[in-house]
Design an enzyme around this catalytic site. Structure first.
Site, PDB file in Angstrom:
ATOM      1  N   ARG A 135       0.828  -1.215   0.000  1.00  0.00           N
ATOM      2  CA  ARG A 135       0.000   0.000   0.000  1.00  0.00           C
ATOM      3  C   ARG A 135       0.857   1.257   0.000  1.00  0.00           C
ATOM      4  O   ARG A 135       0.540   2.241  -0.674  1.00  0.00           O
ATOM      5  CB  ARG A 135      -0.955  -0.042   1.201  1.00  0.00           C
ATOM      6  CG  ARG A 135      -2.010  -1.103   0.994  1.00  0.00           C
ATOM      7  CD  ARG A 135      -3.006  -1.258   2.132  1.00  0.00           C
ATOM      8  NE  ARG A 135      -4.083  -2.128   1.652  1.00  0.00           N
ATOM      9  CZ  ARG A 135      -5.162  -2.454   2.355  1.00  0.00           C
ATOM     10  NH1 ARG A 135      -5.330  -1.982   3.579  1.00  0.00           N
ATOM     11  NH2 ARG A 135      -6.089  -3.237   1.827  1.00  0.00           N
ATOM     12  N   GLN A 152      -9.299   2.035   2.402  1.00  0.00           N
ATOM     13  CA  GLN A 152      -8.238   2.611   3.255  1.00  0.00           C
ATOM     14  C   GLN A 152      -8.861   3.457   4.364  1.00  0.00           C
ATOM     15  O   GLN A 152      -8.412   3.428   5.513  1.00  0.00           O
ATOM     16  CB  GLN A 152      -7.289   3.488   2.426  1.00  0.00           C
ATOM     17  CG  GLN A 152      -6.630   2.798   1.240  1.00  0.00           C
ATOM     18  CD  GLN A 152      -5.793   1.602   1.624  1.00  0.00           C
ATOM     19  OE1 GLN A 152      -5.171   1.593   2.679  1.00  0.00           O
ATOM     20  NE2 GLN A 152      -5.794   0.575   0.779  1.00  0.00           N
ATOM     21  N   TYR A 183      -6.546   0.296  -6.880  1.00  0.00           N
ATOM     22  CA  TYR A 183      -5.954  -1.018  -6.560  1.00  0.00           C
ATOM     23  C   TYR A 183      -5.225  -1.031  -5.219  1.00  0.00           C
ATOM     24  O   TYR A 183      -5.051  -0.002  -4.598  1.00  0.00           O
ATOM     25  CB  TYR A 183      -5.119  -1.579  -7.709  1.00  0.00           C
ATOM     26  CG  TYR A 183      -3.897  -0.871  -8.226  1.00  0.00           C
ATOM     27  CD1 TYR A 183      -3.219   0.096  -7.522  1.00  0.00           C
ATOM     28  CD2 TYR A 183      -3.402  -1.235  -9.487  1.00  0.00           C
ATOM     29  CE1 TYR A 183      -2.076   0.682  -8.050  1.00  0.00           C
ATOM     30  CE2 TYR A 183      -2.261  -0.645 -10.015  1.00  0.00           C
ATOM     31  CZ  TYR A 183      -1.603   0.313  -9.286  1.00  0.00           C
ATOM     32  OH  TYR A 183      -0.490   0.880  -9.800  1.00  0.00           O
ATOM     33  N   GLU A 184      -4.891  -2.218  -4.782  1.00  0.00           N
ATOM     34  CA  GLU A 184      -4.249  -2.430  -3.480  1.00  0.00           C
ATOM     35  C   GLU A 184      -5.154  -1.954  -2.334  1.00  0.00           C
ATOM     36  O   GLU A 184      -4.687  -1.420  -1.331  1.00  0.00           O
ATOM     37  CB  GLU A 184      -2.894  -1.696  -3.465  1.00  0.00           C
ATOM     38  CG  GLU A 184      -1.756  -2.399  -2.757  1.00  0.00           C
ATOM     39  CD  GLU A 184      -1.666  -3.886  -2.996  1.00  0.00           C
ATOM     40  OE1 GLU A 184      -1.477  -4.295  -4.159  1.00  0.00           O
ATOM     41  OE2 GLU A 184      -1.784  -4.630  -2.021  1.00  0.00           O
ATOM     42  N   GLY A 185      -6.464  -2.178  -2.506  1.00  0.00           N
ATOM     43  CA  GLY A 185      -7.454  -1.681  -1.540  1.00  0.00           C
ATOM     44  C   GLY A 185      -7.911  -0.290  -1.965  1.00  0.00           C
ATOM     45  O   GLY A 185      -7.125   0.645  -1.902  1.00  0.00           O
TER      46      GLY A 185
END
Lengths: 592, 592
Positions: free
Chosen positions: B297, B445, B438-440
């Site tokens: 992240r 978040q 992406y990546e959450g």
């Protein structure tokens, strides 16, 4: 994913938010009957859903092609344009003497939103034609009107507006295209233009170009620019088409978005010069452009509204379909549609509220333009003209800023799918981006707001508007409806803040212009956030008054806008007043 | 337009804003010498300018192609990747036992910014490899490490991370790919995955896939997921490559941006099942994923920083070249570069300030991660881990939000040229858009920040951070430097506001979770705006302290951020507390 015009929201915004009904009742619209609006919008919505919306994706995928010296549009587009003009949609607000329906600009504004929402690249073509109609109607000779105006009004011959050259973008006065007097009353124009929207295409038999150029003896700058009408094909005495004129597309741009709308480089004079006819007086071309500016800028604002609504409708449908995770506290393992998640609700509300507020601001601008031309009382006309002038930069810049933000949220709601082109969410994001730039960048709108619109008559137009908005806040507060939450307080704070900021800018705009200009962009945002909040609250009050089936949804929407967007107004005040020093001292940072 | 790494800004952020120097002095970094940072960054910057930056546009134009079952990258890309790995850039922070240089993550973070700025699509490939290294190093068997880890660390065999399936995006627990025990300790995996970044390509001889799948007897949801290593080509006992494994790319996506980075659909099991090896324990795959999450992240946050800086450098160069209009009060007719206009200065300052703030937040996250692993004192490690956990969602979401805003401003500064693809500004705008997803997603978040990071230990991590930030504000105020303008007051207000909002959310996150979740996104924004403002002020103070040639430019930048972005914090507090009702009552509006 298709598009359906949100007729009831549009009518509430038009009749009550923007004040069309009140203006009609006051007699400013002659014998126009407001009931016509719903019929027109229903019909426009149907055409948009059936014909234009399906071509939006097609246009993006196919784009346009330059074959020889002709632009070929995407499959289905020429036919759709012919059907659209045949149904009379180009002529909605056109002059009745030349085949137009003479309906208010406010009605056409709502239609423009519909065309932009369903297919923004398609809807762009007639916007240029409308500017051409305005210029010709206001400044053209009777002879030129006789030949061209009816064809422009019907849309059979669309128009183009040709200002930009490589060295002359925002600074129109720097243009170099040359016009020479031919001796027979016509002119020969040579030069080239860039970024010409729909400069060439295959959707019509002829195109009527409106081109800015300089006479050999013209003064420098904006005072030496003349406006010329240059037909693609000459027109014979019997109205039939004659020879090809010397104006050709010589290149097309590969753009971020609006792939279906050709952006052309135009070349005039490779074969002796394009034959052109003067519109208005020599060297007075900029005055003709100013005539059109309000309507053209409003139209771009409406593109912002339309694309926001399209993105919203698509995101809403996705959020009701796509299942990921579960609502908090729900038993079992079955996943829920993502619309159950508060963060997704927030994003959808943000899109919806931004669309609704910018819609009403744009419609209100259109009503003011109408009244400025239609009211019997000269004082009413003057006041309406000032209101229209004040609202125009906000309608253009705030609506397109929000339109872009909405399309970005639309992508976000789709998650990973939003980044995939076939989903369609990304197209709206790409298409919307130009609206903040063309027809005067949003920075230029902000400067116009501060240096011209606010500064006019010591801020009189602003004070008059603030007084009206204060009246709305009072009604919210006396409504004692708990559903409004903190709306009243938020609007009251924002109005007081906007008044202080306006006074500060008024003081500085002459004494320290660079300080005022440094705050132009946050000021416009502050203005839009405050105005939009008040207008949505006003609509919510109206919905209660007219017996809407569920007026509380408009209250909730107004509240969301006030608590999420209007609430930023006092911070923006601080930015305007405190940060001018850092902006004007930026060179040490930027060039250090 | 090329890219040059802003070494002095980066070093100030790293050593002083992010606290690397203090952590080294405190002994948390062993015998690491901070002087190495500038040498590494200089070298990385040179490679980026010479090799990677020129391929950024090439990659966008050529994109990637799927030929048979192989992905072909753009011309020059495989060669650049080989040069990049040969120069040791993949191994900067890799474990020394397996050929890595064992440098701090903070150094690699600065390098990641450089790769992302020069060529974000290129720099994405090694980010996945880093996650793979982390997973294998932390959870893999010695046997697997022996075969694969050195190759991953060198980058000779890049890694992929394969989580997503059509029904399992943010909700990873819904995945369905199946793994069966083969009886020899290996597994056979069948299923398909979507959105797999660099799932196949021609930049290396082999690819090491890390794939999540379910065993037949696994429990439902996230507790039944296992992680497998699946090589593209099997590896023989002597280390040479053996047979092709049963994992193939079956499709590539047509995306809004990152055209040069393949996004693949992967199919396993068309020929009996892909041979895979378990990483960690059966059904404990999610724990392995959590190990990697912070770094992955953070890396995406650094992409936001990098793309913002790239867009800024391009816009700055354009603004110094492009002439339109004249500075106010300047005599004569000659036009000026547009950087003279206050509104353009504002836009450039906005980009620069956003980049600087998000850079320092990301670097500080990296320093916290380093200290959490390297400090001798367990208490120091625990506190640093909590700090890293708190900062990670802000580093990811705030930096990518700002990165997107910066690229949009970059387009705007270019005016009409910004909408034309060949200018390159639009590419940054397109490329940046995925980083918020992406990546959450950034929504996830925000939820992580509220429900896990804030809520941990009654908010202890947040209070500890706020105490530090208050110390910075005191220093700003006691500096008595008028160049700070209203920075001290803005930061003080923002910190008080952030503290109130944090307490409100802490109260509600258990008692009324949907109300807390409704405010997650504005809370993260408020946090980032406050944190970024304090960190930039801290950097400005440090620049004065270390005898920077012109420390006032850092003061001006900190001031701009405080007066334009931090200033919004109190409005965001109101949004969090007041608008939860409208968010949770949204169904009446959205579905009405």
């Amino acid at each position: 994913m298709t598009y359906r015009a949100p007729i009831s929201d549009m009518l509430l915004a038009l009749n009550h938010g923007a004040g069309l009904e009140a203006a009609v009742k006051a007699g400013h619209y002659g014998d126009f009957d407001v009931d016509i609006a719903s019929a027109v919008l229903e019909e426009a919505g149907r055409f948009a859903t059936d014909v234009l919306a399906p071509l939006n994706r097609t246009g993006d995928e196919h784009g346009i092609k330059l074959e020889g010296s002709s632009v070929i549009t995407a499959p289905g587009w020429p036919d759709a344009y012919k059907r659209w003009t045949a149904a009379g949609w180009n002529a909605v607000s056109g002059p009745e003497d030349f085949g137009g329906q003479g309906l208010p600009l406010a009605i056409n504004a709502a239609c423009t939103e519909i065309w932009s929402a369903s297919n923004i690249s398609f809807g762009l073509c007639p916007l240029l034609t409308l500017s051409a109609i305005e210029a010709l109607d206001a400044h053209g000779s009777e002879e030129l009107k006789k030949i061209y105006l009816e064809k422009l009004v019907s849309g059979d011959w669309p128009g183009t507006m040709q200002l930009t050259e490589p060295q002359a973008g925002s600074d129109v006065g720097a243009l170099r295209s040359r016009a020479e007097r031919a001796g027979d009353g016509s002119y020969r124009i040579k030069g080239s233009k860039i970024f010409i929207t729909y400069g060439d295409h295959d959707m019509s038999d002829n195109i009527v170009h409106f081109v800015l150029a300089r006479l050999p003896d013209a003064p420098a700058g904006t005072k030496g620019i003349s406006l010329f009408l240059i037909p693609k094909f000459m027109v014979n005495a019997d109205g039939s088409l004659g020879e090809r004129n010397d104006i050709y597309v010589s290149g097309i741009e590969h753009k971020l978005g609006m792939h279906a709308a050709p952006t052309c480089t135009m070349t005039m004079g490779d074969h002796g010069g394009a034959i052109g006819y003067l519109i208005g007086e020599e060297n007075r071309g900029m005055q003709c452009m100013f005539t059109m500016m309000n309507q053209a800028r409003l139209a771009v604002g409406l593109q912002g509204v339309g694309i926001a609504d399209r993105a919203y409708q698509q995101a809403l449908a996705f959020a009701q379909e796509r299942r990921q995770g579960r609502a908090i506290g729900k038993p079992g393992n079955e996943s829920d549609p993502i619309i159950v998640h508060p963060d997704v609700k927030r994003m959808l509300m943000q899109m919806r509220a931004m669309t609704a507020a910018s819609r009403t601001i744009c419609y209100a601008t259109a009503v003011a333009l109408d009244v400025s031309m239609r009211a019997k009382d000269a004082k009413v006309r003057t006041a309406a003209a000032a209101r229209a002038a004040l609202l125009t930069p906000i309608a253009k810049a705030f609506s397109t800023d929000l339109g872009n933000e909405a399309t970005s949220i639309g992508v976000q709601i789709h998650g990973g799918m939003g980044f995939i082109e076939e989903t369609g969410a990304a197209q709206h994001y790409r298409d919307a981006r130009i609206t903040q730039i063309y027809e005067g960048t949003n920075g230029i709108q902000s400067i116009d707001l501060v240096t011209r619109k606010l500064a006019a008559n010591g801020g009189e137009s602003v004070w008059a508007l603030l007084d009206e908005l204060k009246g709305i806040v009072k009604q919210v507060e006396t409504s004692n409806d708990p559903a409004f939450g903190t709306t009243g307080a938020k609007l009251r704070d924002a109005l007081a803040s906007l008044e202080r900021t306006s006074r500060w800018l008024l003081e500085h705009v002459t004494s320290a212009p660079n300080e005022a200009l440094a705050g132009a962009t946050p000021y416009l945002r502050q203005f839009g956030a405050t105005l939009g909040g008040c207008m949505l609250a006003n609509e919510a009050l109206a919905a209660r008054g007219i017996g809407d089936a569920d007026p509380q949804r408009y209250v909730m929407l107004a509240r969301f806008f006030a608590e999420n967007i209007t609430v930023q107004a006092p911070s923006l005040e601080k930015t305007v007043m405190d940060s001018a020093e850092a902006v004007n001292g930026a060179d040490a940072v930027l060039l250090g």
